[in-house]
Every structure is written in C-alpha cells, then in structure tokens.
Design a protein around this motif. Structure first.
Motif, mmCIF file in Angstrom:
data_model
loop_
_atom_site.group_PDB
_atom_site.id
_atom_site.type_symbol
_atom_site.label_atom_id
_atom_site.label_comp_id
_atom_site.label_asym_id
_atom_site.label_seq_id
_atom_site.Cartn_x
_atom_site.Cartn_y
_atom_site.Cartn_z
ATOM 1 N N GLU A 153 -0.892 115.462 -6.565
ATOM 2 C CA GLU A 153 -1.682 114.801 -5.873
ATOM 3 C C GLU A 153 -1.405 115.475 -4.353
ATOM 4 O O GLU A 153 -0.223 115.880 -4.069
ATOM 5 N N CYS A 154 -2.544 115.253 -3.355
ATOM 6 C CA CYS A 154 -2.229 115.756 -2.043
ATOM 7 C C CYS A 154 -2.550 114.695 -0.986
ATOM 8 O O CYS A 154 -3.824 113.936 -1.223
ATOM 9 N N GLU A 211 -14.601 113.554 10.151
ATOM 10 C CA GLU A 211 -15.924 114.141 10.266
ATOM 11 C C GLU A 211 -16.107 115.718 10.142
ATOM 12 O O GLU A 211 -17.108 115.943 9.226
ATOM 13 N N ALA A 212 -15.233 116.370 10.338
ATOM 14 C CA ALA A 212 -15.038 117.748 10.245
ATOM 15 C C ALA A 212 -14.966 118.114 8.742
ATOM 16 O O ALA A 212 -15.426 119.209 8.072
ATOM 17 N N LYS A 264 -12.898 114.834 -0.209
ATOM 18 C CA LYS A 264 -12.970 113.278 -0.631
ATOM 19 C C LYS A 264 -12.677 113.248 -2.009
ATOM 20 O O LYS A 264 -12.017 112.073 -2.459
ATOM 21 N N ASP A 265 -12.804 113.991 -3.183
ATOM 22 C CA ASP A 265 -12.422 113.905 -4.447
ATOM 23 C C ASP A 265 -11.182 114.602 -4.691
ATOM 24 O O ASP A 265 -10.775 114.332 -5.716
ATOM 25 N N ASP A 266 -10.456 115.348 -3.858
ATOM 26 C CA ASP A 266 -9.419 116.138 -4.346
ATOM 27 C C ASP A 266 -8.042 115.723 -3.121
ATOM 28 O O ASP A 266 -6.846 115.876 -3.599
#
Length: 217
Positions: free
Chosen positions: A55-56, A69-70, A76-78
């Motif tokens: 995981e990260c 925001e950038a 968001k999934d990884d």
C-alpha cells in the motif's frame, strides 16, 4: 516480506514560498508544481505505485487542502491520505504517523519532493533488505557520499527502506529532522547500505525555486 510506502508531504514549503515572493511568482506549493506532464508529488506517487508494494500512504499537514484539491481525485482508489493533527510538527512525526497507518514489516520512506528518484533505485533498496543477513537490523538508503556498507550516517535522509516497527521505536516521541535519528540508529549497530543514484538529479530535493528549475533542465 511485506513492504509499504510512506510519502511525507506535510512541510511548511517556507523556502519555496520565500523564493516565489522574491521573484514575483504566484505562490504555489512545490509539491504541485508541474513536472513531467504531472505535478511533483504525482510523479513521486506514480514511481512508488509502480513497485510491488502492499500500500501507499501520503502524509499531509501544512497546505493539505491545496495538495488534496490538486491530486486527490486521481489517487483516491490507490493511495491512503492521512493528515497530521496538529499540523505544525517535524518530519519525524509525519513519518511516524505514516508508519502507524500501515501493517507491513518494512517501509519505503520517501519525501514528496523526490520525483526524480527512479523506481529502479527504489527496487535496489528493497533488494538489499530482502537479501540482508538480518533485514530487521538493516537500512538501505540513497547514498550521499559512499556506496555499499556505510561507516557513518552523517548527511543521510530519505529515501530509505527500514523495518517499520523498529523505526517507529526511534521516531516515537521525537519531533525532529531525520538525520539525528538515523545517526542514533546507526550508533545502535544497524547496518546501513548506501545505494548509488542512477543520475545526479536523484540526489536533489526541491527546497528552493532554483532546485525546481534545475530539475526541468
């Protein structure tokens, strides 16, 4: 052997902001400056995600809303994003918070402003740990001076691979830069291996605006 990545992206960005103000440049966090058709931090994250890791984690603090925001929607999934609370803490605390959110035996620790460190170099660090006689007493790290087995931890910092729980023991209750902590770990008998960079740009962190410009050359 299980390994995850922790990317620290929680700093004050103070030197870059000072340079941008003096040059009359729009204030932009260094981590979201353009780099290779992405941003600095996206390139760092992508290099980490290209590895065979569990995981990260990305640790945010100062300017977390600007950074999220950038890039948040793209990752968001990884990637798991966590935020320091309070935000005004040292690098050692950011790293400890990141390590607290993974369960792997080992951690590849990177700063968000290291987009030029190539996956190949990270893989070399991981290989050293996987083949070490005692991986739980070994740290593989991007060299600053010598390569191979090191006789000092002077001048060293991220990126490196280290045993997660052992590293957390040194980071807990500290609020400092990493080098004094790495020197303490070295003094306790850990073996440090310096990994040679693929090119000179791998050794450059983006602290000042001139550092950023040199990466674009």
């Amino acid at each position: 052997m299980s390994i995850s990545t922790v990317i620290t992206a929680a700093g004050k960005n103070s030197r870059m902001r000072k340079d941008q103000i003096s040059r009359g440049i729009e204030l932009t966090n260094k981590l979201i400056l353009p780099f290779n058709d992405k941003t600095v931090i996206e390139t760092t994250i992508d290099n980490a995600l290209s590895l065979d890791i569990d995981e990260c984690i990305v640790v945010l603090g100062h300017y977390s809303s600007e950074i999220k925001e950038a890039i948040f929607d793209n990752y968001k999934d990884d990637v798991k994003f966590i935020e320091n609370n309070p935000v005004d803490v040292g690098l050692s605390t950011s790293l400890f918070n990141g390590l607290s959110n993974i369960s792997s035996d080992f951690a590849l620790c990177i700063t968000g402003d290291q987009p030029t460190v190539l996956p190949e170099t990270f893989e070399k660090m991981i290989d050293v740990i996987e083949n070490a006689e005692d991986p739980y007493k070994t740290i593989s790290i991007l060299r600053r001076r010598k390569t191979g087995k090191l006789d000092t931890a002077e001048g060293l910092g991220m990126p490196f691979v280290a045993p997660r729980k052992n590293l957390m023991g040194y980071l807990e209750n500290e609020d400092d830069n990493l080098n004094p902590i790495l020197r303490k770990i070295f003094a306790d008998g850990y073996t440090f291996y310096g990994i040679k960079e693929k090119n000179k740009k791998e050794l450059l962190n983006i602290n000042h605006y001139d550092d950023y410009l040199s990466l674009l050359d």
